[in-house]
Write a protein that holds these residues in place. Structure first.
Motif, PDB file in Angstrom:
ATOM      1  N   TYR A 171      -6.094   9.537  -9.929  1.00  0.00           N
ATOM      2  CA  TYR A 171      -5.113   8.493 -10.215  1.00  0.00           C
ATOM      3  C   TYR A 171      -4.436   8.001  -8.934  1.00  0.00           C
ATOM      4  N   THR A 172      -4.132   8.936  -8.043  1.00  0.00           N
ATOM      5  CA  THR A 172      -3.552   8.554  -6.753  1.00  0.00           C
ATOM      6  C   THR A 172      -4.522   7.675  -5.987  1.00  0.00           C
ATOM      7  N   PHE A 175       0.950   8.783  -6.176  1.00  0.00           N
ATOM      8  CA  PHE A 175       1.191  10.218  -5.997  1.00  0.00           C
ATOM      9  C   PHE A 175       1.984  10.783  -7.169  1.00  0.00           C
ATOM     10  N   ILE A 176       3.023  10.075  -7.570  1.00  0.00           N
ATOM     11  CA  ILE A 176       3.835  10.547  -8.696  1.00  0.00           C
ATOM     12  C   ILE A 176       3.009  10.582  -9.980  1.00  0.00           C
ATOM     13  N   HIS A 177       2.241   9.521 -10.221  1.00  0.00           N
ATOM     14  CA  HIS A 177       1.393   9.472 -11.418  1.00  0.00           C
ATOM     15  C   HIS A 177       0.341  10.591 -11.380  1.00  0.00           C
ATOM     16  N   ILE A 217       0.830  -1.204   0.000  1.00  0.00           N
ATOM     17  CA  ILE A 217       0.000   0.000   0.000  1.00  0.00           C
ATOM     18  C   ILE A 217       0.863   1.252   0.000  1.00  0.00           C
ATOM     19  N   TRP A 218       1.964   1.241   0.763  1.00  0.00           N
ATOM     20  CA  TRP A 218       2.838   2.412   0.742  1.00  0.00           C
ATOM     21  C   TRP A 218       3.487   2.607  -0.629  1.00  0.00           C
ATOM     22  N   THR A 219       3.918   1.521  -1.241  1.00  0.00           N
ATOM     23  CA  THR A 219       4.539   1.623  -2.570  1.00  0.00           C
ATOM     24  C   THR A 219       3.538   2.141  -3.592  1.00  0.00           C
TER      25      THR A 219
END
Length: 116
Positions: free
Chosen positions: A51-52, A40-42, A32-34
């Motif tokens: 998307y996040t 977040f980056i996407h 879940i963290w990954t």
């Protein structure tokens, strides 16, 4: 290899050992963290919070399907429980220990009387 009926019986029994619980926790935590970081980056570059959310929600659903049911992979180290002792039986102490403990109890009782 586990058969279909054995798998159904294991899932119904609902047993998961302590090592399996720790492995399931670690798996869901890191996945879940990954996915949160990737999401977040996407979402940051696409300028869409959806998307996040989709990354985190999708990973949470998949991890939930993998970690919540007691699959056989989470029960590879079963605990061997001890046989319970009868309550009527008293533990046997050697006579020397009984004499030493009664002598020290008398000594402590005399010492406490002198202080008062």
């Amino acid at each position: 290899m586990v058969g279909v009926m054995e798998l159904i019986a294991m899932i119904r029994a609902g047993s998961m050992d302590f090592v399996g619980q720790k492995q399931a926790f670690n798996m869901q935590f890191y996945c879940i963290w990954t996915s949160g970081v990737i999401g977040f980056i996407h979402g940051f570059f696409a300028h869409r919070f959806l998307y996040t959310f989709a990354w985190i929600f999708g990973t949470s659903a998949i991890v939930g399907l993998l970690c919540v049911p007691p699959w056989p992979m989470w029960n590879r180290h079963p605990v061997a429980w001890l046989v319970p002792k009868d309550e009527d039986e008293e533990p046997k102490e050697p006579k020397a220990k009984k004499q030493e403990s009664s002598a020290s109890a008398k000594k402590n009782a005399k010492g406490s009387k002198k202080k008062n």
